[in-house]
Design a protein around this motif. Structure first.
Motif: not given
Length: 512
Positions: A281-288, A296-309
Motif C-alpha cells: 500500500n506504499s512505496m516502502e511496501e511496493a511489489s517488485l 505482473i498481476t494484481g487486484n484492488l481488494r476493496h475500494n480503499t486499496d492501493k497497489d504500489y510497484y
C-alpha cells in the motif's frame, strides 16, 4: 367446581414434577454407570421400562470423524421411542438423534472431534406415552483424522484447526447456527491464493455460509459467500506474502445455515515474480516488477486499496505502461495508474475504464534508475476487484532469466550481459544457493561461505579466490545502477553447480 379445578391443576403439577425428576440425568450417573464400548462395533440393547436410561462410554485414540447409527425393527408408527445423545467429557452435546417407530435405520450428522473420552445416553423421551422393549443396535462409526477433517472445538483463533497441506481439501460442518469453524494455514512462500468451497446441493439459492480469510494481524484478505445451490465455489484471488493466515467459516445468519458437510481448500500457486505481494500500500511496501516486458498481476481488494510497484530501469530510453483487464462492459473509469520517481514526483498518469481491456500509455522517456507505479480505484464508488495485469513495455529489450533447479531467482536489479558474461545481483544468487554473504563496504569485498567453501571477490578485480586459490574471471564484479553484480557462472561453479545458457530464451540454467 373451583375446588375440582384447583385439585386438577395440583395433580397436573405433581405429574409434571414426577416426569421431570425421572428424566434428570446427572453427568456423574453417566460416568459411573456407563458401559464401555468400542468404536466401529455394534451394541445390541433395549429399554425394558419407560424410565430406563442406558449409558455408554468410548475412547477415541486419535482425532477423527464420528457419527452414530441406530437401528431397530419397524414399530409401524411415527412416535419417538428413542433419544440418543452423545456428549464430550465436559458435558457438551456433540451429536443427537431421535428415532421414530418406523425409522428402522437412522444416523446422525458427522462430528469432527478430538481424541478423548465420550459418552452416549439412550432414553425414551416420552417415558410412558410411547415405549418399546424391542432391541436396538447402536454403533459409533469412526474414521481417524489424517489431516482431512476439522477438529472440534475450533470456534476461535487459539483453537483453530491446522490445515496441514496447501492445495488439499479439509472437511468440516457448521453443527448449529452459532457454530464457528476456524482454520490455520502457513504459506511457505509468497504466492497466489484463493479459497475453494464445495458442498452438496441443499436446493436453496440464498447464501448459507460466510468464509473469511485473515492475516496474522486480523486484517481481512479474502471474503466469500456460498449459496445453497453453489455446490462448487471459489473466492477471488489474493496475492499474499509468506506467513500464517486464518480462515473463519460461519453460518450466513443465525436463521440461515446448513449443517451439511463442506469441503474447504486453500488453492496456492507459488510466486515466481508474476504477482503482486500484499500488503503493498506504499512505496516502502511496493511489489517488485522483476523486469521490463514481463506482466505482473494484481487486484484492488476493496475500494480503499492501493497497489504500489517498483521497477528498475536498466537503461535510458522510452517505455510504455500497459494495463489490461477483463471487459467489465462499463464506460466508467475504474482504475487510476500513475508513475513516480523515487522522490514521489508524478511523471505520468492514466485512467482505465471498464471497456479498456488493453490500455497503453504514450511513450515515456526515463533515465536509468528506480521508479514506482501506483494502481488505485478511480473513486470509492467505481471500485472493481477483478484481476488486472501491469507491464512496463520497452522496445528491443529482452529480459535475462536465471533458474536454479528449475525455479526462477528473483532479482531487484535485472541481470546484464557484459563481454558475453551474465552478471547478477550478488546477494540474491548467493542466498538462493544457501550461502551466507558478507559485504565490506570499505574494501568493496564480497565474501560468500557455504560449508567448507569460501569465495571472495572484489569490485573491479578480475581475480576471485576460492579457499585461498586464485581464479581468473572474464568479467570482474561491478556496481551497476546502485547494485553489486557478480558473474553468475563463476559464482555457481565455485559451489559445485552446473551452469548452462539457453540463447533462445536468454536463460541461465543452474543445477545444484
Amino acid at each position: 367446581m373451583f375446588l375440582k379445578k384447583r385439585l386438577f391443576i395440583f395433580a397436573l403439577v405433581l405429574m409434571m414434577l414426577f416426569i421431570s425428576m425421572c428424566t434428570v440425568t446427572t453427568f456423574a450417573e453417566m460416568s459411573d454407570e456407563a458401559e464401555l464400548i468400542s468404536v466401529n462395533s455394534k451394541v445390541v440393547d433395549n429399554l425394558p421400562t419407560g424410565n430406563t436410561v442406558r449409558y455408554y462410554k468410548f475412547e477415541l485414540p486419535e482425532p477423527g470423524k464420528v457419527y452414530l447409527s441406530f437401528e431397530h425393527k419397524n414399530l409401524e408408527d411415527i412416535y419417538i421411542y428413542w433419544e440418543v445423545t452423545m456428549f464430550d467429557s465436559l458435558e457438551n452435546e456433540v451429536l443427537k438423534l431421535e428415532s421414530k417407530g418406523r425409522d428402522t435405520t437412522s444416523k446422525t450428522m458427522n462430528a469432527y472431534i478430538d481424541k478423548g473420552t465420550y459418552y452416549i445416553r439412550v432414553l425414551n423421551p416420552s417415558r410412558f406415552a410411547a415405549h418399546s422393549k424391542s432391541n436396538y443396535t447402536l454403533c459409533v462409526n469412526y474414521t481417524e483424522n489424517k489431516g482431512e477433517y476439522e477438529i472440534e472445538p475450533n470456534y476461535n483463533w487459539e483453537l483453530a484447526t491446522e490445515i496441514p497441506e496447501i492445495n488439499k481439501p479439509i472437511t468440516g460442518n457448521i453443527k448449529s447456527s452459532g457454530d464457528v469453524d476456524f482454520y490455520k494455514i502457513t504459506l511457505p512462500n509468497p504466492g497466489k491464493v484463493n479459497l475453494g468451497f464445495n458442498h452438496s446441493n441443499i436446493e436453496k439459492s440464498f447464501p448459507h455460509w460466510k468464509i473469511t480469510m485473515f492475516d496474522s494481524t486480523e486484517n481481512e484478505v479474502l471474503y466469500y459467500e456460498s449459496d445453497g445451490t453453489s455446490t462448487t465455489g471459489k473466492s477471488e484471488n489474493a496475492y499474499l506474502d509468506a506467513g500464517t493466515y486464518y480462515i473463519r467459516v460461519t453460518s450466513y445468519t443465525s436463521y440461515v445455515y446448513s449443517n451439511v458437510d463442506y469441503s474447504l481448500c486453500v488453492n496456492f500457486t507459488e510466486y515466481q515474480g508474476e504477482y503482486e505481494i500484499e500488503p503493498n500500500n506504499s512505496m516502502e511496501e511496493a511489489s517488485l516488477i522483476i523486469d521490463l516486458n514481463e506482466p505482473i498481476t494484481g487486484n484492488l481488494r476493496h475500494n480503499t486499496d492501493k497497489d504500489y510497484y517498483k521497477f528498475s530501469m536498466p537503461f535510458t530510453g522510452k517505455v510504455n505502461l500497459v494495463f489490461n483487464h477483463s471487459n467489465l462492459e462499463s464506460w466508467t473509469s475504474h482504475w487510476k495508474i500513475a508513475l513516480f520517481d523515487t522522490k514521489g514526483n508524478k511523471i505520468y498518469e492514466m485512467d482505465s475504464a471498464g471497456t479498456d481491456t488493453e490500455l497503453k500509455s504514450k511513450d515515456i522517456n526515463l533515465q536509468m534508475g528506480i521508479y514506482y507505479v501506483r494502481v488505485e480505484p478511480w473513486s470509492i464508488y467505481s471500485h472493481r476487484s477483478v484481476d488486472y495485469t501491469l507491464t512496463i513495455k520497452a522496445e528491443n529489450y529482452f529480459p535475462i532469466k536465471v533458474l536454479l533447479n528449475g525455479k526462477r531467482i528473483i532479482f531487484d536489479q535485472q541481470p546484464i550481459i557484459d563481454n558475453g558474461r551474465t552478471l547478477v545481483p550478488l546477494r540474491a544468487i548467493f542466498e538462493a544457493m544457501n550461502a551466507t554473504v558478507s559485504w565490506d563496504d570499505k574494501t568493496k569485498t564480497v565474501t560468500a561461505q557455504k560449508g567448507d567453501i569460501a569465495v571472495v571477490m572484489v569490485i573491479g578485480n578480475n581475480t576471485m579466490t576460492k579457499n585461498g586459490n586464485q581464479i581468473l574471471l572474464d568479467v570482474p564484479p561491478q556496481i551497476f545502477n546502485g547494485r553489486t553484480l557478480v558473474p553468475a557462472r563463476a559464482v555457481a561453479e565455485s559451489f559445485g553447480a552446473k551452469v548452462d545458457w539457453d540463447a533462445n530464451t536468454r536463460t541461465v540454467i543452474i543445477t545444484q
